[in-house]
Design a protein around this motif. Structure first.
Motif, PDB file in Angstrom:
ATOM      1  N   PRO A 132     -25.283  83.568 123.286  1.00 57.92           N
ATOM      2  CA  PRO A 132     -25.960  82.653 122.359  1.00 57.92           C
ATOM      3  C   PRO A 132     -25.037  82.258 121.210  1.00 57.92           C
ATOM      4  O   PRO A 132     -24.303  83.087 120.668  1.00 57.92           O
ATOM      5  CB  PRO A 132     -27.152  83.473 121.867  1.00 57.92           C
ATOM      6  N   GLY A 133     -25.064  80.977 120.861  1.00 56.53           N
ATOM      7  CA  GLY A 133     -24.215  80.466 119.785  1.00 56.53           C
ATOM      8  C   GLY A 133     -22.915  79.872 120.261  1.00 56.53           C
ATOM      9  O   GLY A 133     -22.272  79.121 119.522  1.00 56.53           O
ATOM     10  N   GLU A 134     -22.490  80.183 121.507  1.00 52.30           N
ATOM     11  CA  GLU A 134     -21.258  79.615 122.051  1.00 52.30           C
ATOM     12  C   GLU A 134     -21.567  78.295 122.744  1.00 52.30           C
ATOM     13  O   GLU A 134     -22.501  78.211 123.538  1.00 52.30           O
ATOM     14  CB  GLU A 134     -20.610  80.569 123.046  1.00 52.30           C
ATOM     15  N   GLU A 135     -20.759  77.287 122.453  1.00 58.22           N
ATOM     16  CA  GLU A 135     -20.982  75.976 123.047  1.00 58.22           C
ATOM     17  C   GLU A 135     -20.376  75.908 124.440  1.00 58.22           C
ATOM     18  O   GLU A 135     -19.240  76.341 124.669  1.00 58.22           O
ATOM     19  CB  GLU A 135     -20.378  74.879 122.173  1.00 58.22           C
ATOM     20  N   GLY A 136     -21.144  75.376 125.390  1.00 56.44           N
ATOM     21  CA  GLY A 136     -20.657  75.243 126.752  1.00 56.44           C
ATOM     22  C   GLY A 136     -21.454  74.222 127.527  1.00 56.44           C
ATOM     23  O   GLY A 136     -22.164  73.385 126.949  1.00 56.44           O
ATOM     24  N   LEU A 158     -23.300  69.178 126.664  1.00 55.75           N
ATOM     25  CA  LEU A 158     -22.882  70.361 125.912  1.00 55.75           C
ATOM     26  C   LEU A 158     -24.056  70.914 125.120  1.00 55.75           C
ATOM     27  O   LEU A 158     -24.857  70.157 124.568  1.00 55.75           O
ATOM     28  CB  LEU A 158     -21.741  70.010 124.949  1.00 55.75           C
ATOM     29  N   ALA A 159     -24.168  72.241 125.063  1.00 60.63           N
ATOM     30  CA  ALA A 159     -25.279  72.864 124.354  1.00 60.63           C
ATOM     31  C   ALA A 159     -24.909  74.292 123.968  1.00 60.63           C
ATOM     32  O   ALA A 159     -23.855  74.810 124.348  1.00 60.63           O
ATOM     33  CB  ALA A 159     -26.533  72.865 125.235  1.00 60.63           C
ATOM     34  N   ARG A 160     -25.794  74.928 123.201  1.00 56.73           N
ATOM     35  CA  ARG A 160     -25.661  76.335 122.816  1.00 56.73           C
ATOM     36  C   ARG A 160     -27.025  77.007 122.983  1.00 56.73           C
ATOM     37  O   ARG A 160     -28.031  76.493 122.500  1.00 56.73           O
ATOM     38  CB  ARG A 160     -25.216  76.493 121.351  1.00 56.73           C
ATOM     39  N   MET A 161     -27.056  78.152 123.634  1.00 56.12           N
ATOM     40  CA  MET A 161     -28.280  78.930 123.688  1.00 56.12           C
ATOM     41  C   MET A 161     -28.581  79.446 122.286  1.00 56.12           C
ATOM     42  O   MET A 161     -27.684  79.835 121.541  1.00 56.12           O
ATOM     43  CB  MET A 161     -28.154  80.099 124.662  1.00 56.12           C
ATOM     44  N   SER A 162     -29.853  79.451 121.927  1.00 59.70           N
ATOM     45  CA  SER A 162     -30.241  79.891 120.592  1.00 59.70           C
ATOM     46  C   SER A 162     -30.209  81.408 120.491  1.00 59.70           C
ATOM     47  O   SER A 162     -30.557  82.122 121.437  1.00 59.70           O
ATOM     48  CB  SER A 162     -31.651  79.395 120.266  1.00 59.70           C
ATOM     49  N   GLU A 163     -29.794  81.902 119.338  1.00 60.61           N
ATOM     50  CA  GLU A 163     -29.808  83.337 119.102  1.00 60.61           C
ATOM     51  C   GLU A 163     -31.229  83.867 118.961  1.00 60.61           C
ATOM     52  O   GLU A 163     -31.458  85.075 119.046  1.00 60.61           O
ATOM     53  CB  GLU A 163     -28.980  83.665 117.857  1.00 60.61           C
ATOM     54  N   GLU A 164     -32.194  82.979 118.743  1.00 57.35           N
ATOM     55  CA  GLU A 164     -33.589  83.388 118.699  1.00 57.35           C
ATOM     56  C   GLU A 164     -34.158  83.660 120.082  1.00 57.35           C
ATOM     57  O   GLU A 164     -35.242  84.229 120.212  1.00 57.35           O
ATOM     58  CB  GLU A 164     -34.435  82.327 117.988  1.00 57.35           C
ATOM     59  N   GLY A 165     -33.457  83.229 121.117  1.00 58.50           N
ATOM     60  CA  GLY A 165     -33.875  83.518 122.475  1.00 58.50           C
ATOM     61  C   GLY A 165     -34.893  82.542 123.010  1.00 58.50           C
ATOM     62  O   GLY A 165     -34.570  81.665 123.808  1.00 58.50           O
ATOM     63  N   SER A 166     -36.146  82.686 122.584  1.00 60.07           N
ATOM     64  CA  SER A 166     -37.188  81.834 123.132  1.00 60.07           C
ATOM     65  C   SER A 166     -38.348  81.715 122.157  1.00 60.07           C
ATOM     66  O   SER A 166     -38.478  82.501 121.214  1.00 60.07           O
ATOM     67  CB  SER A 166     -37.687  82.401 124.466  1.00 60.07           C
ATOM     68  N   ALA A 167     -39.176  80.721 122.419  1.00 56.06           N
ATOM     69  CA  ALA A 167     -40.442  80.568 121.710  1.00 56.06           C
ATOM     70  C   ALA A 167     -41.526  80.872 122.738  1.00 56.06           C
ATOM     71  O   ALA A 167     -41.825  80.035 123.595  1.00 56.06           O
ATOM     72  CB  ALA A 167     -40.593  79.155 121.164  1.00 56.06           C
TER      73      ALA A 167
END
Length: 281
Positions: A132-136, A158-167
């Motif tokens: 999470p937080g790394e762009e790829g 391009l995107a980054r997974m959130s460090e919050e994980g999920s809602a």
């Protein structure tokens, strides 16, 4: 044709939307009891810019604005909120995934992906999942197509997974940075994307109020041109600040220039591109 009970749909062509036609459209919108805007982000931003620049009266605020198809830049999002005074949302999807699979959470640029429609990953160029937080690369697996499923389909975004994980059960992406093919590689290893350009150069505390629209093109290797449609109140200090910050953003070894334009370039679809790099293998 509308069936009985269907909400009315009033289509507008972004290509043929002249100032005179916009005047007529605003009068038409005023006859609606409630309404919302849905369409290309750049087209709706163009409407908001003209309403604000010309001081056109808005009959009433829409219930919401939903943008799609191209990138909603941070300056454009603030302009939509300022002009229309309503919630702003952005939807994401693709034809390969049979429509829309994600939407922004209220008041954020964070996308929540529907776990019943797709499995979402962010990977490096070899397919290795990133932290999470790394762009790829945004990679999706279709969970509904039983005839020709797309498994770990590389969307090209391009995107980054959130460090919050999920809602709840909905995986979160911390914003989309635009198309990987459009991002411009910089000598220091960064990629100049729509998000990096928009948030760094025209962030909340930046000169965005003095800029109506902008585009950045890599005209030659290590040579960038920023094209800006300025607001009438953009003075020499603002222009000099943009020039200096653009040069700093590009970093050493990159030639930059800022060029005034009357309008940004649009694609045949009516969308306005934001960042465009050279064709690379």
């Amino acid at each position: 044709r509308l069936r009985r009970g269907d909400p009315p749909v009033h289509p507008i062509s972004a290509i043929t939307l002249t100032s005179r036609r916009l005047d007529r459209e605003l009068r038409t919108w005023g006859a609606f009891r409630s309404w919302w805007l849905y369409g290309h982000a750049s087209a709706i931003d163009r409407i908001a810019d003209e309403i604000e620049t010309r001081g056109l009266p808005l009959p009433q605020a829409p219930k919401a604005i939903v943008t799609t198809a191209d990138d909603l830049t941070p300056p454009a999002e603030r302009r939509l909120s300022r002009v229309f005074g309503c919630p702003i949302h952005s939807w994401y999807g693709s034809h390969e995934m049979n429509g829309y699979v994600a939407g922004t959470l209220p008041g954020t640029r964070r996308y929540a992906f529907n776990p019943f429609l797709v499995h979402v990953e962010v990977t490096d160029e070899t397919g290795r999942p990133l932290a999470p937080g790394e762009e790829g690369m945004l990679v999706l697996t279709d969970l509904n197509n039983l005839v020709m499923p797309f498994v770990r389909y590389v969307t090209g975004d391009l995107a980054r997974m959130s460090e919050e994980g999920s809602a709840g059960a909905f995986p979160l992406i911390d914003g989309l940075a635009g198309r990987a093919a459009d991002a411009i590689p910089l000598p220091d290893g960064r990629r100049l994307s729509v998000v990096l350009l928009g948030t760094t150069l025209f962030g909340r505390d930046g000169p965005a109020p003095h800029v109506r629209a902008f585009q950045c093109e890599e005209v030659r290797p290590r040579e960038l041109e920023l094209r800006v449609v300025w607001s009438p109140d953009a003075d020499g200090e603002v222009r000099g600040r943009v020039d200096a910050e653009f040069r700093h953003l590009a970093g050493p070894g990159v030639s930059t220039r800022v060029r005034d334009v009357a309008e940004v370039e649009r694609l045949p679809s009516g969308k306005a591109w934001i960042v465009r790099g050279l064709d690379r293998p």
